[in-house]
Design a protein around this motif. Sequence first.
Motif, PDB file in Angstrom:
ATOM      1  N   GLY A   1       0.500  -1.204  -0.111  1.00  0.00           N
ATOM      2  CA  GLY A   1       0.125   0.002   0.151  1.00  0.00           C
ATOM      3  C   GLY A   1       0.752   1.148  -0.091  1.00  0.00           C
ATOM      4  O   GLY A   1       0.213   2.407  -0.104  1.00  0.00           O
TER       5      GLY A   1
ATOM      6  N   VAL B   1       6.759   4.871   1.832  1.00  0.00           N
ATOM      7  CA  VAL B   1       5.823   5.978   1.737  1.00  0.00           C
ATOM      8  C   VAL B   1       6.472   7.105   1.391  1.00  0.00           C
ATOM      9  O   VAL B   1       7.536   7.826   2.285  1.00  0.00           O
ATOM     10  CB  VAL B   1       4.994   5.938   2.714  1.00  0.00           C
ATOM     11  CG1 VAL B   1       4.116   7.493   3.045  1.00  0.00           C
ATOM     12  CG2 VAL B   1       4.136   4.796   2.901  1.00  0.00           C
TER      13      VAL B   1
ATOM     14  N   VAL C   1       2.605  10.195  -2.774  1.00  0.00           N
ATOM     15  CA  VAL C   1       1.474  11.059  -2.689  1.00  0.00           C
ATOM     16  C   VAL C   1       1.830  12.190  -2.174  1.00  0.00           C
ATOM     17  O   VAL C   1       2.827  12.693  -1.759  1.00  0.00           O
ATOM     18  CB  VAL C   1       0.764  10.341  -1.273  1.00  0.00           C
ATOM     19  CG1 VAL C   1       1.599  10.516  -0.173  1.00  0.00           C
ATOM     20  CG2 VAL C   1      -0.675  10.936  -1.432  1.00  0.00           C
TER      21      VAL C   1
ATOM     22  N   SER D   1      -3.828  10.848   1.092  1.00  0.00           N
ATOM     23  CA  SER D   1      -4.015   9.709   2.183  1.00  0.00           C
ATOM     24  C   SER D   1      -3.445   8.491   1.555  1.00  0.00           C
ATOM     25  O   SER D   1      -3.404   8.397   0.276  1.00  0.00           O
ATOM     26  CB  SER D   1      -5.490   9.630   2.224  1.00  0.00           C
ATOM     27  OG  SER D   1      -6.163  10.726   3.139  1.00  0.00           O
ATOM     28  N   LEU D   2      -3.227   7.416   2.185  1.00  0.00           N
ATOM     29  CA  LEU D   2      -2.978   6.402   1.819  1.00  0.00           C
ATOM     30  C   LEU D   2      -3.277   5.206   2.990  1.00  0.00           C
ATOM     31  O   LEU D   2      -3.354   5.688   3.986  1.00  0.00           O
ATOM     32  CB  LEU D   2      -1.199   6.047   1.724  1.00  0.00           C
ATOM     33  CG  LEU D   2      -0.463   6.746   0.584  1.00  0.00           C
ATOM     34  CD1 LEU D   2       1.059   6.276   0.719  1.00  0.00           C
ATOM     35  CD2 LEU D   2      -0.911   5.921  -0.746  1.00  0.00           C
TER      36      LEU D   2
END
Length: 121
Positions: A8, A117, A12, A17-18
């Motif tokens: 996931g 991320v 971004v 959002s993640l």
Amino acid sequence: EVQLGESGGGLVQPGGSLRLSCAASGFTFSSYYMGWFRQVPGKEREGVAAIDSDGTTSYADSVKGRFTISQDNAKTTLYLQMNSLKPEDTAMYYCAADRIWWWLLPKYHYWGQGTQVTVSS
């Protein structure tokens, strides 16, 4: 064999959002304490969120009100919903599991491989 697999992560924009997922196998998921951690190169691994067997959650001050940890015992999956992301949230994110409650300390016995991320415009 205990296995934890994160997914996931990605790139971004700030404010986005993640949702991270951690698929678990090889142990009785509902009996273990679970946590999310993050690490950037050159820094120590930092506790982000943790959940105990009663479903009580704990969060680092830096993510309170923005991140939510949850778990689905039927799917043996841990989640981290991340909203209002900031550039300083950029890191490799790891899930962890143990039968001992370590809260946000990086002392959990089992770890996944991590998912990156990156928050950037």
